[in-house]
Design an enzyme around this catalytic site. Structure first.
Site, PDB file in Angstrom:
ATOM      1  N   LEU A   1      49.224  20.073  73.782  1.00 49.82           N
ATOM      2  CA  LEU A   1      48.148  21.347  73.483  1.00 49.82           C
ATOM      3  C   LEU A   1      49.039  22.026  72.860  1.00 49.82           C
ATOM      4  CD1 LEU A   1      46.675  20.726  76.924  1.00 49.82           C
ATOM      5  CD2 LEU A   1      45.675  20.408  74.656  1.00 49.82           C
ATOM      6  N   ASP A   2      48.658  23.192  71.758  1.00 44.71           N
ATOM      7  CA  ASP A   2      49.433  23.933  71.514  1.00 44.71           C
ATOM      8  C   ASP A   2      50.183  25.303  72.891  1.00 44.71           C
ATOM      9  OD1 ASP A   2      48.335  24.020  68.511  1.00 44.71           O
ATOM     10  OD2 ASP A   2      47.018  25.427  68.642  1.00 44.71           O
ATOM     11  N   GLN A   3      51.306  25.614  72.763  1.00 47.14           N
ATOM     12  CA  GLN A   3      51.918  26.685  74.085  1.00 47.14           C
ATOM     13  C   GLN A   3      51.212  27.370  74.600  1.00 47.14           C
ATOM     14  OE1 GLN A   3      55.230  28.767  72.174  1.00 47.14           O
ATOM     15  NE2 GLN A   3      55.594  28.988  74.608  1.00 47.14           N
TER      16      GLN A   3
END
Length: 585
Positions: A431-433
């Protein structure tokens, strides 16, 4: 304790209750001691983070509120009497100054070497700006646009000529057949006479025309048509070369200048490394002092080595008889252009410049024990094979390329595993940060392989929830836009029909309120930033809080994108698992 101008009481930043609360660790700065080979650690704790965030709030009321973007650091220390205090540092320069009252100064170096280094750095910066200007010349885009138009016209003309050639080929076959079968000519004459209703004048004319026709003349005509097409192609090519060649020459000239500048930069960098070999001497808590050059034992040392927060803070503490307790490095000011650095977010020692020094810097410190902050990441599901968590926004899924030591879900649970079990937690997907939500970690290699195959075969079903900065009129649909990562603008992704990979997202409107649209998103493919780009380019609005893709700016503290639900086959029980979380916004 009488604090100097560079040491502050913790109560200037936090309450007594904060100071005496549980010492919870969120990350470890670590390195291998060059003498003993032991892995040494210094924690970042909740207390250090609170001190750092309080410092952020205080800086907003100072002249530093205009700083464009800078990495800052705080180090909680004990003096010989055991009293706690805090020292602070900045990386590089602050408002163009290397020494600022109240902050830890640069690690001292020979003044003549420092002067030479500053001059070299200015030259390097000047070269960098020249390269950027040459790389962003408007004529480059003009040249590319013209090339695309030329290729379009060329392909269109080739298609037309291909059709003509097919017709000519059929006519040649017919002519050859007539030559080999003259009786066919009589049959054609009879059919024409019949079709003309025996009108003598017309029939005679057709007869004479066919009788006197020369097959060679027909063949010559076909060759003339072929030569005419060839001439048309050569003319088009010549016309476009007259337009493209001057621009191509200018682009090639600019590229040659860039190559020369990069060579100059390479030579200057070597010169700078030689200067730095003897410029900085760092002292650790065992009392050892070494120059950066001797310490790293390399001919190439990254620019700025020794000027980051961590080396400054630890060197100052070791030379002033202060014992480090906890450290935190964080971003202050405007977010970095690529969106990786965000104000108030915490980061580790940088990989290239600081991490190689960490083992030496921490040498001589006593062991530090503290409780790992495992409760900060909610667990949704766990068994002996896998773990599913609700990742908070702002935390990396895994410490990846270019930032291996960043605090992440994977690194936190690996710390827990080291203390509790033999599990080697491995994140199965990403997942993106800035995205929150469901994340799967495997506890065994077999589980990781099985789950990875499910993702690759697109058997894992994911549902996200997002809020767009605008109202869309349609209720549901499919966004099918190929995505491509331009190496010059990473990590940004863009729609590109020529180079992009197929990317498909199903969307459905949940609600509309306050000029915003709440969406349910189901990605059918899993490209980097797929949902963020598809919402912007496919629906016309960025996701709320998207600092990377919202060109109009966004002051929201988080990205309003949450991985809400996931469905997959359990790799060992073969049962269908459907896991859900509550959207936090």
């Amino acid at each position: 304790m009488n604090f100097s101008t560079k040491i502050y009481p913790l109560t200037d930043f936090v309450t007594e209750e904060d100071i005496t609360a549980k010492n919870t660790v969120t990350y470890y700065y670590e390195g291998i001691c060059p003498k003993t080979g032991v892995n040494l650690q210094l924690p970042r704790t909740i207390l250090a983070e609170k001190v750092a965030l309080s410092l952020c709030r205080q800086l907003k009321n100072t002249s530093f509120h205009t700083v464009k973007g800078k990495m800052l650091g705080v180090l909680i220390v004990k003096d010989k009497q055991g009293k706690l205090g805090m020292i602070k540092a900045f990386s590089g320069l602050l408002n163009g100054k290397k020494d600022v009252d109240g902050w830890v100064s640069q690690i001292s170096s020979n003044s003549m070497i420092a002067l030479a280094e500053n001059l070299t750095l200015k030259q390097l910066d000047s070269i960098k700006q020249e390269i950027l200007i040459l790389e962003s010349l408007a004529l480059r885009q003009d040249y590319e646009n013209l090339k695309l138009e030329y290729q379009r016209q060329w392909q269109n003309l080739k298609a037309i000529h291909s059709q003509r050639k097919q017709i000519r080929d059929k006519r040649r076959v017919f002519a050859d057949y007539i030559q080999e079968n003259p009786i066919l000519l009589l049959i054609i004459l009879e059919l024409l006479i019949i079709s003309l209703n025996h009108q003598a004048k017309e029939a005679k004319l057709v007869y004479l025309l066919l009788r006197d026709s020369d097959i060679t003349t027909l063949t010559d005509g076909l060759q003339q048509e072929s030569r005419r097409d060839d001439w048309q192609r050569r003319t088009l090519k010549h016309q476009w070369q007259e337009k493209l060649n001057p621009l191509e020459s200018q682009v090639n000239g600019a590229n040659q200048q860039i190559r020369q500048l990069k060579q100059q930069r390479k030579e200057l960098s070597k010169q700078l490394q030689a200067q730095m070999q003897t410029a900085y001497t760092i002292t650790n808590f065992a009392g050892d002092s070494l120059s950066v050059g001797r310490l790293l034992g390399k001919t190439f040392i990254p620019t700025g080595t020794g000027d980051c927060c961590a080396p400054k803070l630890l060197h100052y503490a070791s030379t002033h008889h202060l014992q480090p307790v906890a450290m935190a490095e964080f971003w202050w000011g405007e977010s970095s252009p690529n969106g990786e650095k965000v104000e108030g977010n915490f980061y580790p020692a940088c990989l290239d410049r600081c991490q190689p020094l960490m083992g030496f810097l921490l040498s001589g410190l006593p062991n530090f024990t503290a409780r790992v902050k495992e409760e900060s990441i909610p667990i949704i599901y766990e068994d002996e094979w896998l773990l599913v968590v609700n990742k908070p926004e702002g935390l990396l899924s895994v410490s990846g390329r270019g930032s291996q030591n960043f605090d992440s879900v994977e690194s936190r649970f690996r710390q827990i595993a080291t203390a509790k079990s033999n599990f080697q937690f491995t994140t199965v997907h990403r997942l993106d940060q800035d995205t929150s939500g469901i994340l799967i970690l495997a506890k065994t290699k077999e589980t990781y392989i099985h789950l990875s195959q499910q993702f690759e075969q697109r058997r894992v079903k994911k549902i996200y929830e997002a809020i767009l900065k605008g109202l869309i009129s349609i209720e549901e649909g499919v966004i099918d836009l190929p995505l491509w990562s331009n190496p010059l603008t990473r990590p940004r992704q863009k729609v590109n029909y020529l180079h992009g990979k197929p990317s498909v997202t199903y969307f459905e409107v949940i609600s509309r309120k306050n000029q915003e649209t709440r969406l349910r998103l189901k990605p059918l493919t899993g490209r980097t930033h797929q949902l963020r780009v598809h919402c912007l380019e496919g629906l016309g609005f960025p996701i709320k809080g998207d600092r990377l893709y919202d060109d109009k700016g966004d002051n929201n503290k988080r990205l309003y994108l949450h991985a809400k639900e996931i469905t997959f086959i359990h790799p060992h029980t073969q049962q269908l698992l459907n896991l859900k979380t509550i959207t936090p916004f």
